[in-house]
Design a protein around this motif. Sequence first.
Motif, PDB file in Angstrom:
ATOM      1  N   ALA A  26       0.806  -1.080   0.083  1.00 29.45           N
ATOM      2  CA  ALA A  26      -0.091   0.084  -0.008  1.00 29.45           C
ATOM      3  C   ALA A  26       1.017   1.228   0.055  1.00 29.45           C
ATOM      4  O   ALA A  26       1.945   1.196   0.872  1.00 29.45           O
ATOM      5  CB  ALA A  26      -1.105   0.002   0.932  1.00 29.45           C
ATOM      6  N   ILE A  27       0.757   2.274  -1.010  1.00 34.30           N
ATOM      7  CA  ILE A  27       1.269   3.257  -1.069  1.00 34.30           C
ATOM      8  C   ILE A  27       0.632   4.332  -0.092  1.00 34.30           C
ATOM      9  O   ILE A  27      -0.551   4.465   0.108  1.00 34.30           O
ATOM     10  CB  ILE A  27       1.540   3.724  -2.374  1.00 34.30           C
ATOM     11  CG1 ILE A  27       2.261   3.057  -3.286  1.00 34.30           C
ATOM     12  CG2 ILE A  27       2.091   5.131  -2.430  1.00 34.30           C
ATOM     13  CD1 ILE A  27       2.297   3.178  -4.855  1.00 34.30           C
ATOM     14  N   THR A  28       1.270   5.055   0.647  1.00 33.26           N
ATOM     15  CA  THR A  28       0.776   5.975   1.681  1.00 33.26           C
ATOM     16  C   THR A  28       1.155   7.256   1.303  1.00 33.26           C
ATOM     17  O   THR A  28       1.899   7.736   0.355  1.00 33.26           O
ATOM     18  CB  THR A  28       1.346   5.777   3.166  1.00 33.26           C
ATOM     19  OG1 THR A  28       2.783   6.213   2.950  1.00 33.26           O
ATOM     20  CG2 THR A  28       1.341   4.117   3.589  1.00 33.26           C
ATOM     21  N   ASP A  29       0.474   8.508   1.950  1.00 32.29           N
ATOM     22  CA  ASP A  29       0.739   9.753   1.646  1.00 32.29           C
ATOM     23  C   ASP A  29       2.062  10.183   2.342  1.00 32.29           C
ATOM     24  O   ASP A  29       2.269  11.344   2.348  1.00 32.29           O
ATOM     25  CB  ASP A  29      -0.256  10.691   1.982  1.00 32.29           C
ATOM     26  CG  ASP A  29      -1.808  10.343   1.228  1.00 32.29           C
ATOM     27  OD1 ASP A  29      -1.202   9.951  -0.111  1.00 32.29           O
ATOM     28  OD2 ASP A  29      -2.791  10.804   1.267  1.00 32.29           O
ATOM     29  N   ALA A  30       2.497   9.338   3.382  1.00 32.18           N
ATOM     30  CA  ALA A  30       3.565   9.785   4.082  1.00 32.18           C
ATOM     31  C   ALA A  30       4.925  10.083   3.207  1.00 32.18           C
ATOM     32  O   ALA A  30       5.136   9.362   2.215  1.00 32.18           O
ATOM     33  CB  ALA A  30       4.045   8.675   5.108  1.00 32.18           C
ATOM     34  N   THR A  31       5.688  10.823   3.740  1.00 30.12           N
ATOM     35  CA  THR A  31       6.923  11.373   3.177  1.00 30.12           C
ATOM     36  C   THR A  31       8.093  10.912   3.890  1.00 30.12           C
ATOM     37  O   THR A  31       7.769  11.111   5.177  1.00 30.12           O
ATOM     38  CB  THR A  31       7.072  12.635   2.507  1.00 30.12           C
ATOM     39  OG1 THR A  31       6.839  13.632   3.601  1.00 30.12           O
ATOM     40  CG2 THR A  31       5.855  12.943   1.454  1.00 30.12           C
ATOM     41  N   PHE A  32       9.294  10.902   3.352  1.00 33.69           N
ATOM     42  CA  PHE A  32      10.467  10.885   4.431  1.00 33.69           C
ATOM     43  C   PHE A  32      11.732  11.594   3.677  1.00 33.69           C
ATOM     44  O   PHE A  32      11.567  11.734   2.109  1.00 33.69           O
ATOM     45  CB  PHE A  32      10.826   9.274   4.634  1.00 33.69           C
ATOM     46  CG  PHE A  32      11.454   8.631   3.414  1.00 33.69           C
ATOM     47  CD1 PHE A  32      12.648   8.295   3.295  1.00 33.69           C
ATOM     48  CD2 PHE A  32      10.333   7.995   2.524  1.00 33.69           C
ATOM     49  CE1 PHE A  32      12.872   7.625   1.956  1.00 33.69           C
ATOM     50  CE2 PHE A  32      10.882   7.494   1.352  1.00 33.69           C
ATOM     51  CZ  PHE A  32      12.067   7.170   1.143  1.00 33.69           C
ATOM     52  N   VAL A  33      12.558  11.855   4.236  1.00 33.45           N
ATOM     53  CA  VAL A  33      13.965  12.458   3.723  1.00 33.45           C
ATOM     54  C   VAL A  33      14.992  11.393   3.979  1.00 33.45           C
ATOM     55  O   VAL A  33      15.160  10.885   5.176  1.00 33.45           O
ATOM     56  CB  VAL A  33      14.329  13.598   4.634  1.00 33.45           C
ATOM     57  CG1 VAL A  33      15.602  14.426   3.989  1.00 33.45           C
ATOM     58  CG2 VAL A  33      13.133  14.742   4.514  1.00 33.45           C
ATOM     59  N   ARG A  34      15.530  11.158   2.784  1.00 31.24           N
ATOM     60  CA  ARG A  34      16.640  10.144   2.588  1.00 31.24           C
ATOM     61  C   ARG A  34      17.786  10.566   3.545  1.00 31.24           C
ATOM     62  O   ARG A  34      18.274  11.735   3.205  1.00 31.24           O
ATOM     63  CB  ARG A  34      17.266  10.056   1.181  1.00 31.24           C
ATOM     64  CG  ARG A  34      18.178   9.046   0.873  1.00 31.24           C
ATOM     65  CD  ARG A  34      18.690   8.814  -0.413  1.00 31.24           C
ATOM     66  NE  ARG A  34      19.557   7.877  -0.564  1.00 31.24           N
ATOM     67  CZ  ARG A  34      19.696   6.817  -1.108  1.00 31.24           C
ATOM     68  NH1 ARG A  34      18.349   6.388  -1.672  1.00 31.24           N
ATOM     69  NH2 ARG A  34      20.568   6.076  -1.153  1.00 31.24           N
ATOM     70  N   PRO A  35      18.309   9.825   4.075  1.00 33.44           N
ATOM     71  CA  PRO A  35      19.340  10.479   5.258  1.00 33.44           C
ATOM     72  C   PRO A  35      20.572  10.899   4.187  1.00 33.44           C
ATOM     73  O   PRO A  35      21.034  10.061   3.411  1.00 33.44           O
ATOM     74  CB  PRO A  35      19.870   9.055   6.256  1.00 33.44           C
ATOM     75  CG  PRO A  35      18.698   8.359   5.960  1.00 33.44           C
ATOM     76  CD  PRO A  35      17.993   8.567   4.826  1.00 33.44           C
ATOM     77  N   PRO A  36      20.962  12.034   4.540  1.00 34.49           N
ATOM     78  CA  PRO A  36      22.042  12.360   3.567  1.00 34.49           C
ATOM     79  C   PRO A  36      23.239  11.639   3.568  1.00 34.49           C
ATOM     80  O   PRO A  36      23.995  11.488   2.605  1.00 34.49           O
ATOM     81  CB  PRO A  36      22.254  13.845   4.068  1.00 34.49           C
ATOM     82  CG  PRO A  36      21.956  13.937   5.706  1.00 34.49           C
ATOM     83  CD  PRO A  36      20.797  12.982   5.578  1.00 34.49           C
ATOM     84  N   ASP A  37      23.784  11.167   4.627  1.00 28.15           N
ATOM     85  CA  ASP A  37      24.836  10.280   4.886  1.00 28.15           C
ATOM     86  C   ASP A  37      24.795   8.853   4.418  1.00 28.15           C
ATOM     87  O   ASP A  37      25.621   8.015   4.547  1.00 28.15           O
ATOM     88  CB  ASP A  37      25.355  10.361   6.365  1.00 28.15           C
ATOM     89  CG  ASP A  37      24.517   9.830   7.257  1.00 28.15           C
ATOM     90  OD1 ASP A  37      23.369   9.719   6.856  1.00 28.15           O
ATOM     91  OD2 ASP A  37      24.916   9.398   8.378  1.00 28.15           O
ATOM     92  N   PHE A  38      23.732   8.378   4.012  1.00 27.43           N
ATOM     93  CA  PHE A  38      23.286   6.916   3.455  1.00 27.43           C
ATOM     94  C   PHE A  38      23.739   6.905   2.152  1.00 27.43           C
ATOM     95  O   PHE A  38      23.261   7.450   0.999  1.00 27.43           O
ATOM     96  CB  PHE A  38      21.789   6.621   3.712  1.00 27.43           C
ATOM     97  CG  PHE A  38      21.569   5.343   3.297  1.00 27.43           C
ATOM     98  CD1 PHE A  38      21.967   4.029   4.137  1.00 27.43           C
ATOM     99  CD2 PHE A  38      21.311   4.732   2.023  1.00 27.43           C
ATOM    100  CE1 PHE A  38      21.722   2.971   3.949  1.00 27.43           C
ATOM    101  CE2 PHE A  38      20.964   3.540   1.539  1.00 27.43           C
ATOM    102  CZ  PHE A  38      21.321   2.490   2.588  1.00 27.43           C
TER     103      PHE A  38
END
Length: 150
Positions: free
Chosen positions: A40-52
Amino acid sequence: RRTVDPLGLHLIDGETYLVAYCHLREDVRTFHPASIQKIAITDATFVRPPDFRLADYLDEGFRHLRGSGALQTVTLRFTPAVVRFIQDRTWHPSQQTEPQPDGSLLVRFRVNHLLEVKRLALSFGPTCEVLEPASLREEIARELREAAGM
């Protein structure tokens, strides 16, 4: 049920694996998308960790398994009978090879998880000898004794 933040995909033997931050485990984990039963695709967003960096994450593990332990040096000795089949294979980014005078080949790399290394070594049977780490050598010897006793 898991909620994950996708960080990257990688291929192992033609199969795709998803590397994602798992909210349940609060850690980056590797998932096999073929085992997902429902998505299920949600409306939530996230920020990819810059150091990953996916490459850095994968470099410590072996194939699709990655542990949390310290890096260990693995040294495998392949007999001359199989060298022609494996001399051009790269199993790990840290891999180094060293041809031996008797025609065998030493393969070295550093990983933090040994299960897939054990499977690799066992798949070559008596044409692959684990020289280090000693713990892996002993574990394989024990398993082979148990198998022979069945």
